[in-house]
Design a protein around this motif. Structure first.
Motif, PDB file in Angstrom:
ATOM      1  N   THR A 128       1.064  -1.251  -0.082  1.00  0.00           N
ATOM      2  CA  THR A 128      -0.009   0.033   0.014  1.00  0.00           C
ATOM      3  C   THR A 128       1.068   1.168   0.053  1.00  0.00           C
ATOM      4  OG1 THR A 128      -0.290  -0.013   2.405  1.00  0.00           O
ATOM      5  CG2 THR A 128      -1.901  -1.157   1.348  1.00  0.00           C
ATOM      6  N   LEU A 129       0.547   2.234  -0.381  1.00  0.00           N
ATOM      7  CA  LEU A 129       1.282   3.640  -0.621  1.00  0.00           C
ATOM      8  C   LEU A 129       0.579   4.710   0.328  1.00  0.00           C
ATOM      9  CD1 LEU A 129       3.224   5.194  -2.301  1.00  0.00           C
ATOM     10  CD2 LEU A 129       1.239   5.995  -3.721  1.00  0.00           C
ATOM     11  N   GLY A 130       1.748   5.128   1.022  1.00  0.00           N
ATOM     12  CA  GLY A 130       1.560   6.394   1.837  1.00  0.00           C
ATOM     13  C   GLY A 130       2.327   7.644   1.482  1.00  0.00           C
ATOM     14  N   ILE A 131       1.666   8.743   1.805  1.00  0.00           N
ATOM     15  CA  ILE A 131       2.575   9.875   1.281  1.00  0.00           C
ATOM     16  C   ILE A 131       2.690  10.723   2.755  1.00  0.00           C
ATOM     17  CG2 ILE A 131       2.290  12.247   0.204  1.00  0.00           C
ATOM     18  CD1 ILE A 131       2.513   9.853  -1.903  1.00  0.00           C
ATOM     19  N   GLU A 132       3.860  10.980   2.980  1.00  0.00           N
ATOM     20  CA  GLU A 132       4.374  11.885   4.212  1.00  0.00           C
ATOM     21  C   GLU A 132       4.727  13.309   3.348  1.00  0.00           C
ATOM     22  OE1 GLU A 132       7.309  10.095   7.036  1.00  0.00           O
ATOM     23  OE2 GLU A 132       7.540   8.784   5.226  1.00  0.00           O
ATOM     24  N   SER A 133       4.222  14.470   4.284  1.00  0.00           N
ATOM     25  CA  SER A 133       4.414  15.857   3.960  1.00  0.00           C
ATOM     26  C   SER A 133       4.790  16.506   5.307  1.00  0.00           C
ATOM     27  CB  SER A 133       3.054  16.286   3.122  1.00  0.00           C
ATOM     28  OG  SER A 133       3.596  17.559   2.609  1.00  0.00           O
ATOM     29  N   VAL A 134       5.784  17.446   4.846  1.00  0.00           N
ATOM     30  CA  VAL A 134       6.208  18.369   6.081  1.00  0.00           C
ATOM     31  C   VAL A 134       5.688  19.636   5.526  1.00  0.00           C
ATOM     32  CG1 VAL A 134       8.050  19.612   7.392  1.00  0.00           C
ATOM     33  CG2 VAL A 134       8.150  17.155   6.557  1.00  0.00           C
ATOM     34  N   ILE A 135       4.782  20.411   6.378  1.00  0.00           N
ATOM     35  CA  ILE A 135       4.110  21.615   5.951  1.00  0.00           C
ATOM     36  C   ILE A 135       4.988  22.745   6.733  1.00  0.00           C
ATOM     37  CG2 ILE A 135       1.699  20.646   5.687  1.00  0.00           C
ATOM     38  CD1 ILE A 135       1.197  21.271   8.645  1.00  0.00           C
ATOM     39  N   LEU A 136       4.848  23.945   5.888  1.00  0.00           N
ATOM     40  CA  LEU A 136       5.479  25.005   6.508  1.00  0.00           C
ATOM     41  C   LEU A 136       4.532  26.202   6.182  1.00  0.00           C
ATOM     42  CD1 LEU A 136       8.815  24.392   4.480  1.00  0.00           C
ATOM     43  CD2 LEU A 136       8.643  24.211   6.950  1.00  0.00           C
ATOM     44  N   LYS A 137       4.820  27.498   6.607  1.00  0.00           N
ATOM     45  CA  LYS A 137       4.033  28.588   6.072  1.00  0.00           C
ATOM     46  C   LYS A 137       4.165  28.617   4.914  1.00  0.00           C
ATOM     47  CE  LYS A 137       4.430  30.767  10.697  1.00  0.00           C
ATOM     48  NZ  LYS A 137       4.976  32.145  11.350  1.00  0.00           N
ATOM     49  N   SER A 138       5.286  28.368   4.112  1.00  0.00           N
ATOM     50  CA  SER A 138       5.057  28.674   2.735  1.00  0.00           C
ATOM     51  C   SER A 138       4.469  27.484   1.753  1.00  0.00           C
ATOM     52  CB  SER A 138       6.731  28.824   2.184  1.00  0.00           C
ATOM     53  OG  SER A 138       7.497  27.712   2.775  1.00  0.00           O
ATOM     54  N   ASN A 139       4.082  26.402   2.252  1.00  0.00           N
ATOM     55  CA  ASN A 139       3.439  25.480   1.399  1.00  0.00           C
ATOM     56  C   ASN A 139       2.225  24.990   1.987  1.00  0.00           C
ATOM     57  OD1 ASN A 139       3.978  23.774   3.434  1.00  0.00           O
ATOM     58  ND2 ASN A 139       5.684  22.689   2.260  1.00  0.00           N
ATOM     59  N   VAL A 140       1.663  25.431   3.145  1.00  0.00           N
ATOM     60  CA  VAL A 140       0.460  24.860   3.784  1.00  0.00           C
ATOM     61  C   VAL A 140      -0.833  25.155   2.951  1.00  0.00           C
ATOM     62  CG1 VAL A 140       0.024  27.136   5.235  1.00  0.00           C
ATOM     63  CG2 VAL A 140      -0.840  24.680   5.855  1.00  0.00           C
ATOM     64  N   HIS A 141      -0.692  26.121   2.202  1.00  0.00           N
ATOM     65  CA  HIS A 141      -1.721  26.306   1.464  1.00  0.00           C
ATOM     66  C   HIS A 141      -2.130  25.439   0.170  1.00  0.00           C
ATOM     67  CE1 HIS A 141       1.782  28.289  -0.913  1.00  0.00           C
ATOM     68  NE2 HIS A 141       0.853  28.338  -1.954  1.00  0.00           N
ATOM     69  N   LEU A 142      -0.956  24.757   0.165  1.00  0.00           N
ATOM     70  CA  LEU A 142      -0.866  23.631  -1.006  1.00  0.00           C
ATOM     71  C   LEU A 142      -1.234  22.136  -0.414  1.00  0.00           C
ATOM     72  CD1 LEU A 142       2.424  24.572  -2.823  1.00  0.00           C
ATOM     73  CD2 LEU A 142      -0.017  25.048  -3.780  1.00  0.00           C
ATOM     74  N   LEU A 143      -1.685  22.233   1.007  1.00  0.00           N
ATOM     75  CA  LEU A 143      -2.132  20.989   1.403  1.00  0.00           C
ATOM     76  C   LEU A 143      -3.263  20.206   0.622  1.00  0.00           C
ATOM     77  CD1 LEU A 143      -1.482  18.874   3.602  1.00  0.00           C
ATOM     78  CD2 LEU A 143      -2.700  20.252   5.100  1.00  0.00           C
ATOM     79  N   THR A 144      -4.007  20.909   0.269  1.00  0.00           N
ATOM     80  CA  THR A 144      -5.051  20.098  -0.532  1.00  0.00           C
ATOM     81  C   THR A 144      -4.669  19.595  -1.832  1.00  0.00           C
ATOM     82  OG1 THR A 144      -5.786  22.384  -1.311  1.00  0.00           O
ATOM     83  CG2 THR A 144      -7.076  21.743   0.758  1.00  0.00           C
ATOM     84  N   ARG A 145      -3.710  20.288  -2.300  1.00  0.00           N
ATOM     85  CA  ARG A 145      -3.097  19.677  -3.723  1.00  0.00           C
ATOM     86  C   ARG A 145      -2.299  18.382  -3.442  1.00  0.00           C
ATOM     87  NH1 ARG A 145      -0.743  24.363  -7.481  1.00  0.00           N
ATOM     88  NH2 ARG A 145      -0.400  22.597  -8.635  1.00  0.00           N
ATOM     89  N   ILE A 146      -1.641  18.474  -2.061  1.00  0.00           N
ATOM     90  CA  ILE A 146      -1.124  17.188  -1.926  1.00  0.00           C
ATOM     91  C   ILE A 146      -2.172  16.026  -1.596  1.00  0.00           C
ATOM     92  CG2 ILE A 146       0.327  16.125  -0.094  1.00  0.00           C
ATOM     93  CD1 ILE A 146       1.512  18.975   0.517  1.00  0.00           C
ATOM     94  N   ALA A 147      -3.282  16.382  -1.149  1.00  0.00           N
ATOM     95  CA  ALA A 147      -4.121  15.215  -0.811  1.00  0.00           C
ATOM     96  C   ALA A 147      -4.748  14.925  -2.059  1.00  0.00           C
ATOM     97  CB  ALA A 147      -5.290  16.108   0.127  1.00  0.00           C
ATOM     98  N   SER A 148      -4.961  15.716  -3.065  1.00  0.00           N
ATOM     99  CA  SER A 148      -5.463  15.454  -4.490  1.00  0.00           C
ATOM    100  C   SER A 148      -4.315  14.611  -5.165  1.00  0.00           C
ATOM    101  CB  SER A 148      -5.703  16.922  -5.109  1.00  0.00           C
ATOM    102  OG  SER A 148      -5.982  16.710  -6.362  1.00  0.00           O
TER     103      SER A 148
END
Length: 395
Positions: free
Chosen positions: A195-215
């Protein structure tokens, strides 16, 4: 005490039903200590359930968010002799369920990583592989499927090519191509795993892209998205951190359906806490996990596995020293796990017998924090641990 006390008529006498209620064996040794005048019994059980193996401290990337940028440890890889010592110790861990090949380095840079995974799989243990995905090419993907690897966690920071390159210094497109190839290999070999999982580190500069990571995770048919805050190691990185001492609104991300053959299930999203103040608990201790570093030395968790500095939640800079509890070249994994020091450490962490340094009136002037120590309880101190607050997360 120098030696453990046996639960025998000539040693420790326990009330009737004490062991049975706790599902403990009748013949069991204990370490006996005291805490604030209370007697503490620490059972000596080889009950490890999860084993992290750091096969390398080297990496093919130099990510802006990685603690490797400030640690004082060498770039080295685990020898096959050291790995054989680990394998020999697995027989002494009857409750072991999962081996996780991941660390602050990139496991796929190790020339024998597939041989290591195969050796663990032959023992019937579940395997998780953590990777940045750049080396997860089609031939590697097919072998992971063939070996029956249970889970692959891939780090993708930022939901756009530009944001990814800003953090990772590399292109996102090869990672996506590799993950599509992994899915193709699963279809070709008629397997639901890994199974595949995605890990992501969020910052002030990229948190607005969190929905795109989920997409993106949805497009890749990932079954899990794990989001973590950054462990800030510079003042600039601390300014990029989203979490703080004061309460703030939690993040929200919509889940998506993930297909598994003819079945469809909802993916899971694991989000971090954004402020200090939760009930403190260590997932490494709760999961009965131990970490074996590249050189065969055993540490209790990621946070204490290397020498580095970082900024605590209130901005105080701390120097963390590697906390070694044993060496597989000298003792078995079970003996290390059941040693007095390791049992004592787990007991202290289970009770979280540490001060809450960020809440202390002396936090600005206390020099103990700078050495990752506390004014009471066990040292090294877990008082400032961001993992224990679920602010920083890992598989």
């Amino acid at each position: 005490m120098k030696n453990p006390v046996p639960n025998t008529p000539s040693g420790l006498r326990l009330p009737p039903g004490f062991l049975e209620r706790r599902h403990l064996p009748a013949e069991l040794d204990f370490w006996v200590d005291e805490r604030d005048g209370e007697i503490i019994l620490q059972p000596r059980l080889p009950d490890v359930e999860k084993l992290y193996i750091e096969v390398t401290t080297g990496c093919n990337l130099q990510c802006a968010t990685c603690i490797r940028n400030v640690w004082s440890d060498p770039d080295s890889e685990m020898s096959l002799q050291t790995f054989e010592r680990i394998l020999a110790g697995l027989d002494g861990l009857p409750e072991l369920k999962r081996v996780v090949f991941t660390s602050f380095g990139e496991p796929l840079t190790h020339p024998h990583i597939l041989k290591m995974i195969a050796a663990v799989r032959r023992r019937g243990l579940a395997v998780t592989l953590g990777s940045n995905g750049l080396l997860l090419r089609s031939n590697i993907a097919r072998e992971l499927v063939r070996l029956g690897v249970d889970r692959v966690m891939v780090s993708i920071d930022g939901g756009s090519p530009q944001a990814y390159e800003q953090v990772r210094g590399a292109s996102l497109s090869p990672v996506i191509e590799n993950l599509l190839a992994l899915n193709a290999a699963k279809r070709e070999l008629k397997s639901l795993f890994p199974t595949l999982g995605i890990e992501s580190v969020i910052l002030k500069s990229n948190v607005h892209l969190l929905t795109r990571i989920a997409s993106l995770a949805s497009q890749l048919n990932a079954s899990k998205l794990l989001v973590s805050n950054v462990l800030a190691y510079t003042e600039a990185m601390f300014r990029e951190a989203l979490y703080g001492h004061e309460p703030q609104e939690a993040m929200r991300v919509d889940v998506w359906p993930a297909r598994a053959d003819a079945w469809v299930m909802w993916a899971t999203v694991d989000l971090p806490r954004m402020h200090w103040g939760a009930e403190r608990r260590c997932r490494f201790v709760k999961d009965r996990a131990m970490v074996v570093s590249w050189d065969g030395r055993v540490t209790p968790c990621y946070a204490l596995s290397h020498n580095y500095s970082y900024f605590a939640i209130d901005g105080r800079k701390k120097q963390v020293g590697r906390y070694v509890l044993g060496d597989v070249h000298q003792d078995s994994l079970a003996d290390i796990w059941m040693s007095r020091e390791y049992c004592g450490f787990r007991s202290a962490v289970n009770a979280f017998y540490f001060p809450s340094c960020p809440d202390c009136d002396l936090r600005e002037t206390c020099d103990l924090r700078e050495r990752n120590e506390g004014c009471w309880g066990w040292n090294p101190s877990c008082a400032d641990c961001l993992w224990a607050q679920d602010i920083v997360k890992c598989p």
